[in-house]
Design an enzyme around this catalytic site. Structure first.
Site, PDB file in Angstrom:
ATOM      1  N   HIS A 243     -21.202  42.578   0.782  1.00 44.29           N
ATOM      2  CA  HIS A 243     -20.631  41.377   1.407  1.00 44.29           C
ATOM      3  C   HIS A 243     -19.100  41.410   1.476  1.00 44.29           C
ATOM      4  O   HIS A 243     -18.507  41.355   2.548  1.00 44.29           O
ATOM      5  CB  HIS A 243     -21.039  40.129   0.619  1.00 44.29           C
ATOM      6  CG  HIS A 243     -22.504  39.962   0.422  1.00 44.29           C
ATOM      7  ND1 HIS A 243     -23.332  39.537   1.427  1.00 44.29           N
ATOM      8  CD2 HIS A 243     -23.293  40.154  -0.672  1.00 44.29           C
ATOM      9  CE1 HIS A 243     -24.583  39.466   0.960  1.00 44.29           C
ATOM     10  NE2 HIS A 243     -24.569  39.835  -0.300  1.00 44.29           N
ATOM     11  N   ASP A 244     -18.475  41.417   0.297  1.00 38.15           N
ATOM     12  CA  ASP A 244     -17.038  41.157   0.238  1.00 38.15           C
ATOM     13  C   ASP A 244     -16.160  42.227   0.897  1.00 38.15           C
ATOM     14  O   ASP A 244     -15.087  41.891   1.426  1.00 38.15           O
ATOM     15  CB  ASP A 244     -16.601  40.940  -1.217  1.00 38.15           C
ATOM     16  CG  ASP A 244     -17.197  39.673  -1.804  1.00 38.15           C
ATOM     17  OD1 ASP A 244     -17.642  38.813  -1.027  1.00 38.15           O
ATOM     18  OD2 ASP A 244     -17.220  39.543  -3.036  1.00 38.15           O
TER      19      ASP A 244
END
Ligand SMILES: [Ca+2]
Length: 313
Positions: A243-244
């Protein structure tokens, strides 16, 4: 182009760790002014520790790391050890950090940095619940206009929820903080699950990290090994989503992403859909657009960038 000057606000988290490593590996495009820890995936003492573990893994003991808010604005903290393990950074065996935590509070660092730098010079990169950012905006409304942009991981629309059926974890943990940030007027770029679920660490991509052959390459492979077990079981997908790192990859290669500039509002009332990011993707309201909400990713390009950059550390 001079590098973008950024503050990374984070709750590491294996995917936060990879996002930070990518930023630190990319000095041509990114200058990390500081890292601010927030409670999220695990409680604050662990996120503040993990941020320093990652800096030391990258050989960057010079990066100032600050501890911020230990709980959401109006709610008890919800954590995600079921995904990230007891420490938040389970997987590789990494040494306890010896670099100090800064004395200042993360919120004060954010406020003072934005006031000290020229307007439009600092970009905020939140990778966790938005508690620190919202607290800074409430405490010092004058800084909002000085923010160059906010590029954040959070929310979901077509992919709906990963912590409840309707909500993504970062927004769900502190919906009141997210509401403050989404209404702030600061230019927002959002990496929701709609795009991060396309950044899947398949077996060959994991092996490419390992094949870098450095401590960083091995640590990233072991981190993605760890949380892959959870995600594969949950989604039945071919690998765990990173995600990040979408946030820091966007600073380097915005062309890998595409989305729409739309209105996004955060549910803060309904218990059923608490923390849902309601994105007006189809333009069915007259609510003013406030966020570039990403939806598509060039995944091969994303992983090629990540592998190439991580090999530099
Ligand atoms: Ca995170």
């Amino acid at each position: 182009m001079p590098p973008r000057r950024i503050i990374i606000d984070t709750d590491p988290g294996q995917d936060d760790a990879v996002a930070i490593l990518l930023a630190l590996a990319s000095p041509e495009e990114i200058e990390v002014l500081g890292i601010t820890a927030v409670a999220g995936n695990v409680p604050l003492p662990l996120t503040a520790r993990n941020a320093r573990v990652v800096c030391e893994l990258a050989g960057r003991r010079d990066i100032p790391v600050f501890a911020g808010c230990e709980r959401p604005l109006e709610r008890p903290l919800v954590t995600a050890e079921h995904v990230h393990g007891r420490t938040g950074l389970d997987g590789p065996v990494l040494p306890e950090p010896t670099m100090p935590l800064q004395d200042a509070h993360a919120v004060d660092f954010i406020v003072e940095t934005l006031r000290a730098e020229a307007p439009g010079a600092v970009t905020l990169c939140p990778l966790g619940p938005l508690t620190n950012i919202a607290t800074a905006f409430r405490q010092a409304p004058d800084i909002v206009d000085r923010v160059a942009g906010i590029i954040l991981m959070g929310g979901a629309y077509f992919e709906v929820g990963n912590i409840t059926p309707a909500a993504e974890f970062n927004i769900y943990v502190d919906p009141e903080a997210a509401d403050i940030v989404f209404r702030s007027g600061a230019p927002l770029t959002v990496m929701p699950l709609d795009v991060t679920h396309k950044a899947l660490v398949t077996r060959p991509r994991n092996e490419a990290f390992r094949a870098i052959g450095t401590p960083v390459g091995r640590a990233v492979a072991e981190m993605t090994d760890f949380f892959e077990r959870f995600d594969k079981e949950k989604y039945g997908s071919e690998g765990a989503p990173l995600h990040d790192p979408c946030v820091t990859a966007y600073l380097i290669r915005p062309d890998l992403f595409s989305g729409r500039f739309v209105n996004v509002e955060v549910e803060t009332v309904s218990e059923l859909t608490m923390g849902m990011t309601v994105a007006d993707w189809w333009g069915v309201t007259d609510r003013a657009p406030n966020a570039t909400f990403m939806g598509a990713l060039d995944a091969p390009g994303f992983f090629a960038l990540l592998t190439e950059r991580l090999a530099r550390l």
